[in-house]
Design a protein around this motif. Sequence first.
Motif, short mmCIF file in Angstrom:
data_model
loop_
_atom_site.label_atom_id
_atom_site.label_comp_id
_atom_site.label_asym_id
_atom_site.label_seq_id
_atom_site.Cartn_x
_atom_site.Cartn_y
_atom_site.Cartn_z
N ARG A 49 0.82 -1.20 0.00
CA ARG A 49 0.00 0.00 0.00
C ARG A 49 0.86 1.26 0.00
NH1 ARG A 49 -3.46 -3.29 3.19
NH2 ARG A 49 -2.45 -2.68 5.15
N THR A 50 1.94 1.24 0.76
CA THR A 50 2.80 2.41 0.85
C THR A 50 3.50 2.70 -0.47
OG1 THR A 50 3.18 2.02 3.21
CG2 THR A 50 4.76 3.44 2.07
N LEU A 51 3.97 1.65 -1.12
CA LEU A 51 4.76 1.81 -2.34
C LEU A 51 3.91 1.77 -3.61
CD1 LEU A 51 7.80 -0.44 -1.32
CD2 LEU A 51 7.63 2.05 -1.19
N GLY A 52 2.63 1.42 -3.49
CA GLY A 52 1.76 1.40 -4.65
C GLY A 52 2.04 0.26 -5.61
N LEU A 53 2.39 -0.90 -5.08
CA LEU A 53 2.65 -2.08 -5.91
C LEU A 53 2.38 -3.32 -5.08
CD1 LEU A 53 5.62 -3.16 -4.76
CD2 LEU A 53 6.43 -1.24 -6.13
N ASP A 54 2.20 -4.45 -5.77
CA ASP A 54 1.97 -5.72 -5.09
C ASP A 54 3.31 -6.39 -4.84
OD1 ASP A 54 1.20 -8.15 -4.10
OD2 ASP A 54 -0.14 -8.67 -5.74
N VAL A 55 3.78 -6.27 -3.61
CA VAL A 55 5.09 -6.81 -3.26
C VAL A 55 5.16 -8.31 -3.52
CG1 VAL A 55 6.62 -7.27 -1.31
CG2 VAL A 55 5.64 -5.00 -1.61
N THR A 56 4.10 -9.03 -3.19
CA THR A 56 4.12 -10.49 -3.31
C THR A 56 4.10 -10.96 -4.76
OG1 THR A 56 1.70 -10.60 -3.13
CG2 THR A 56 2.96 -10.72 -1.08
N ALA A 57 3.73 -10.09 -5.70
CA ALA A 57 3.67 -10.47 -7.11
C ALA A 57 5.02 -10.32 -7.80
CB ALA A 57 2.62 -9.64 -7.83
N ILE A 58 5.97 -9.70 -7.13
CA ILE A 58 7.29 -9.49 -7.73
C ILE A 58 8.12 -10.77 -7.59
CG2 ILE A 58 9.42 -8.14 -7.62
CD1 ILE A 58 7.73 -5.86 -6.46
N ALA A 59 8.62 -11.25 -8.69
CA ALA A 59 9.41 -12.48 -8.66
C ALA A 59 10.75 -12.24 -7.97
CB ALA A 59 9.65 -12.99 -10.08
N PRO A 60 11.12 -13.10 -7.03
CA PRO A 60 12.42 -12.93 -6.36
C PRO A 60 13.57 -13.31 -7.29
CG PRO A 60 11.34 -14.94 -5.61
CD PRO A 60 10.36 -14.24 -6.50
N ASP A 61 14.74 -12.73 -7.01
CA ASP A 61 15.93 -13.11 -7.77
C ASP A 61 16.50 -14.40 -7.20
OD1 ASP A 61 17.31 -12.45 -5.44
OD2 ASP A 61 18.01 -10.52 -6.19
N VAL A 62 17.67 -14.80 -7.66
CA VAL A 62 18.25 -16.07 -7.25
C VAL A 62 18.56 -16.11 -5.76
CG1 VAL A 62 19.19 -16.62 -9.52
CG2 VAL A 62 20.55 -15.25 -7.93
N ARG A 63 18.71 -14.94 -5.13
CA ARG A 63 18.98 -14.88 -3.70
C ARG A 63 17.71 -14.72 -2.87
NH1 ARG A 63 23.70 -10.65 -2.60
NH2 ARG A 63 23.48 -11.62 -0.55
#
Length: 282
Positions: free
Chosen positions: A162-176
């Motif tokens: 909500r704070t950043l205006g994006l769905d954090v959980t929908a962002i694919a993680p990198d190899v780390r």
Amino acid sequence: MFKRIYVEITNVCNLHCRFCPGTRRPHRFMSVEEFSFLARQLQGQAKYLYLHVLGEPLLHPALPEILAAAAQLGFRTCLTTNGTLLPQALPDLLTAPGLHKISVSLHSFEGNDLPGSPEAYVTAAAQSCRTLADSGVICALRLWNDGGRQRQNREIEDHLSRTLGLDVTAIAPDVRGNRKLGQRLYLEREREFQWPHPQAPLCHTQFCLGLRQQAAVLCDGTVVPCCLDAEGHIPLGNLFHQTLPEILSSPRAQALREGFSHRRPAEELCRRCGYATRFNKD
């Protein structure tokens, strides 16, 4: 030359997190003069200074002067903070020369069993980090408690979204396993780990980056092999009275490094470090 050296400018903290071992050492704030002396001792030994072992660096009343002193000596500085003081410190951090990265331990909220919602805490930390990231500072929002309170972690991620205006959980993680939330802004997830302690269970540690990529200096000048030796159980020398090459050439330091080379830690404390088990070979 190390990748990084940790310098503990204070061992005082404004929180009492359940996952943090705390310290029985006398509370201390390193003076600007002491820091400048130690930083000169460390010139040519590392490019990055991490101003943290235990303690909350944003509590230090002379933090702007310390950051300026490090920059004058050519260091890039990194801070690890619980984030509670980040909004108040923001004006000084935005003008700090040489500030490279800030890591915010968002798991500090659940670590203190604080009542109510983490919304205000998370929102203030995320907004501060976005401002710092826009100014050129790398910012990492940390949830280093996987295996802990996953329900509260999801709540924190919802507030971030909500704070950043994006769905954090929908962002694919990198190899780390890290998620990029924006330019120079990241969410880091790690599993909870067991701090090393002489009475902790044996962890069958094989290897560590201590004295290979890093070393640490406690606020009284004691040099230890890594940032997790928060009580100074493995004192290798004191940088107020010896040079770093002298300290690293001591029999104890050489035995520690040699032991890890053969995956047989020389120090009992290292064999009881839950963090270092991630370097074990199957």
